[in-house]
Design a protein around this motif. Structure first.
Motif, short mmCIF file in Angstrom:
data_model
loop_
_atom_site.label_atom_id
_atom_site.label_comp_id
_atom_site.label_asym_id
_atom_site.label_seq_id
_atom_site.Cartn_x
_atom_site.Cartn_y
_atom_site.Cartn_z
N ARG A 56 0.84 -1.20 0.00
CA ARG A 56 0.00 0.00 0.00
C ARG A 56 0.87 1.25 0.00
O ARG A 56 1.90 1.30 0.67
N GLU A 57 0.45 2.26 -0.75
CA GLU A 57 0.97 3.62 -0.61
C GLU A 57 -0.23 4.53 -0.61
O GLU A 57 -1.04 4.48 -1.56
N GLY A 58 -0.37 5.34 0.41
CA GLY A 58 -1.52 6.24 0.51
C GLY A 58 -2.79 5.42 0.44
O GLY A 58 -2.93 4.39 1.10
N GLU A 117 6.39 5.49 -15.65
CA GLU A 117 7.78 5.04 -15.48
C GLU A 117 8.41 5.57 -14.19
O GLU A 117 8.99 4.81 -13.42
N ALA A 118 8.29 6.86 -13.94
CA ALA A 118 8.92 7.42 -12.73
C ALA A 118 8.24 6.87 -11.48
O ALA A 118 8.89 6.48 -10.51
N GLY A 119 6.92 6.81 -11.52
CA GLY A 119 6.17 6.27 -10.40
C GLY A 119 6.48 4.82 -10.16
O GLY A 119 6.52 4.34 -9.01
N LYS A 120 6.70 4.06 -11.22
CA LYS A 120 7.00 2.63 -11.11
C LYS A 120 8.26 2.40 -10.29
O LYS A 120 8.27 1.57 -9.37
N ARG A 121 9.31 3.14 -10.61
CA ARG A 121 10.58 2.95 -9.89
C ARG A 121 10.44 3.32 -8.42
O ARG A 121 10.95 2.64 -7.53
N ALA A 122 9.72 4.40 -8.17
CA ALA A 122 9.52 4.82 -6.78
C ALA A 122 8.66 3.81 -6.01
O ALA A 122 8.92 3.51 -4.84
N SER A 123 7.65 3.26 -6.69
CA SER A 123 6.75 2.31 -6.03
C SER A 123 7.45 1.00 -5.71
O SER A 123 7.22 0.41 -4.65
N LEU A 124 8.27 0.53 -6.63
CA LEU A 124 8.99 -0.73 -6.36
C LEU A 124 9.98 -0.54 -5.20
O LEU A 124 10.17 -1.45 -4.39
N ALA A 125 10.56 0.65 -5.11
CA ALA A 125 11.45 0.95 -3.97
C ALA A 125 10.64 0.98 -2.67
O ALA A 125 11.08 0.50 -1.63
N PHE A 127 7.92 -0.71 -2.12
CA PHE A 127 7.59 -2.10 -1.82
C PHE A 127 8.74 -2.75 -1.05
O PHE A 127 8.54 -3.39 -0.02
N MET A 128 9.96 -2.57 -1.55
CA MET A 128 11.13 -3.15 -0.86
C MET A 128 11.25 -2.58 0.55
O MET A 128 11.54 -3.32 1.50
N GLU A 129 11.03 -1.28 0.70
CA GLU A 129 11.11 -0.64 2.01
C GLU A 129 10.07 -1.23 2.97
O GLU A 129 10.35 -1.43 4.16
N HIS A 130 8.90 -1.55 2.43
CA HIS A 130 7.85 -2.18 3.23
C HIS A 130 8.27 -3.59 3.67
O HIS A 130 8.06 -3.99 4.82
N LEU A 131 8.91 -4.32 2.76
CA LEU A 131 9.32 -5.69 3.10
C LEU A 131 10.49 -5.69 4.08
O LEU A 131 10.53 -6.53 4.99
N ALA A 132 11.44 -4.78 3.87
CA ALA A 132 12.68 -4.81 4.64
C ALA A 132 13.27 -3.41 4.67
O ALA A 132 14.00 -3.03 3.75
N PRO A 133 12.98 -2.66 5.73
CA PRO A 133 13.45 -1.27 5.81
C PRO A 133 14.97 -1.16 5.68
O PRO A 133 15.70 -1.82 6.42
N SER B 95 19.77 -8.96 -6.07
CA SER B 95 19.24 -7.92 -6.97
C SER B 95 17.76 -7.76 -6.70
O SER B 95 17.06 -8.73 -6.35
N ALA B 96 17.26 -6.56 -6.89
CA ALA B 96 15.84 -6.28 -6.68
C ALA B 96 14.98 -7.22 -7.52
O ALA B 96 14.00 -7.81 -7.04
N PHE B 97 15.37 -7.43 -8.75
CA PHE B 97 14.57 -8.18 -9.72
C PHE B 97 14.41 -9.65 -9.34
O PHE B 97 13.42 -10.27 -9.70
N ASN B 98 15.40 -10.21 -8.64
CA ASN B 98 15.33 -11.64 -8.30
C ASN B 98 14.68 -11.93 -6.95
O ASN B 98 14.66 -13.07 -6.49
N HIS B 99 14.15 -10.91 -6.30
CA HIS B 99 13.36 -11.16 -5.10
C HIS B 99 12.12 -11.97 -5.46
O HIS B 99 11.60 -11.88 -6.58
N SER B 100 11.66 -12.77 -4.52
CA SER B 100 10.49 -13.61 -4.79
C SER B 100 9.84 -13.97 -3.46
O SER B 100 10.20 -13.45 -2.40
N MET B 101 8.86 -14.85 -3.52
CA MET B 101 8.25 -15.39 -2.31
C MET B 101 8.18 -16.91 -2.45
O MET B 101 8.03 -17.43 -3.56
N ASN B 102 8.32 -17.59 -1.33
CA ASN B 102 8.05 -19.03 -1.30
C ASN B 102 6.59 -19.22 -0.92
O ASN B 102 6.08 -18.58 0.01
N TYR B 103 5.91 -20.12 -1.63
CA TYR B 103 4.47 -20.30 -1.42
C TYR B 103 4.06 -21.65 -1.98
O TYR B 103 4.79 -22.27 -2.75
#
Lengths: 213, 213
Positions: A56-58, A117-125, A127-133, B95-103
């Motif tokens: 989630r963002e916002g 495109e710009a939003g995509k890169r920020a959103s994927l970052a 997502f990673m921050e959400h998974l592992a700060p 790498s960011a791209f190779n992140h995944s989930m086990n399920y």
């Protein structure tokens, strides 16, 4: 600010309506506790129910995938329903009929939109921050080819309904004398000890040390 | 006997096909580990994704609900897709791209059928036995009015596909020198200590004593 969304024809809960809620705070909390959602949509083969990672963002729920994904192609062309369910326990009542489950769920209706495109890169970052700060700064980030192969979609939390059951057993008065055990058999999603890649010599960072703490 | 189902146009996994399986044993195991499934179907409002309790008998997945349920009414009139997903861990690659989930997931396509009166009572008892072995003999069983208000449906596991990811990180060779922590951050569904109803004086039976053991 606590915001309550008016239910739409699609989100008005009819079955056990006392468990329903249209509070945005609750929808956000249920999304934030999830790593995956299930998405319903249709194509020429009928209805599909696909699990996928989400964040989630916002007031948007985000998903991502390969450009070639049939689901992502369909999701920008039709409305979908995104559901997240956390199962919290079995409700063991004195009568068979009053058994239930404790859970927190949200259903989100609407149309996904593609993130640019710009939003995509920020959103994927994000997502990673959400998974592992902090992890985003350690890994090898996506390159242009990888970003070009990846689509990010988002759906507003605007048309959403939560349904939550919590608390104890609710038996009918006439069943209270039945000699059956009554109570809740609870679950939780437990984080287990990290399994470091044997080839990895890097000391576990904070989000790994705290994972199962 | 180990049976492999031939994939249909609906169940043939195209995205990361190496994780796909059409083994019936695996589909059964994924269903048996679940308390709930998500069901996709459509009506005049579009696609819906509804969570509901499920259990397995033989090569069928069973669900139940109120006769008045809009979902149950739709499910005998159209094909549906039933999905179960167990999330086992986050795969943290270099790498960011190779992140995944086990399920472990299974998708079941087909048409639900209504279970007849005799079968309904037996199936609901089997559901209770699956939740808590021996409990059916303790509780106040359903009465005619309750059974009359309840519908049981089942769908064959005949058109089903599993998709499973397990094991470790899979990084590209050129990323192996990246100084990021790599490994699995695992989850499990943990059973917590039973919460006895304050009004219950019955000693916990074996399925309660063993719940969080």
């Amino acid at each position: 600010m606590k915001t309550t969304l008016p239910p739409s024809d699609r989100t008005r809960v009819k079955r056990i309506a006392r468990n329903a809620s249209y509070e945005q705070d609750q929808a956000r909390a249920i999304v934030d506790a999830a790593y995956i959602c299930h998405i319903a949509f249709s194509d020429g083969y009928g209805a599909h129910c696909i699990p996928t990672a989400c964040w989630r963002e916002g007031d948007y729920l985000y998903i991502h995938g390969s450009n070639g994904s049939r689901m992502l192609q369909q999701l920008v062309a039709q409305d979908a329903c995104v559901t997240i369910t956390h199962l919290d326990g079995l409700v063991m009542a004195r009568s068979a009929f009053n058994h239930s489950m404790n859970y927190r769920s949200v259903m989100i209706y609407g149309r996904f939109e593609e993130v640019d495109e710009a939003g995509k890169r920020a959103s994927l970052a994000a997502f990673m921050e959400h998974l592992a700060p902090g992890r985003q700064a350690e890994i090898r980030p996506g390159n242009d080819k990888e970003f070009a192969a990846t689509t990010v979609l988002r759906i507003a939390l605007a048309e959403a309904a939560c349904k939550v059951r919590s608390g104890g057993v609710e038996d009918d008065e006439e069943d209270m004398g039945v000699a059956a055990w009554a109570g809740i058999l609870p679950f939780t999603q437990l984080r287990l000890a990290p399994q470091q890649d044997p080839a990895c010599q890097v000391a576990p960072p904070e989000y790994v040390r705290n994972w199962a703490a």
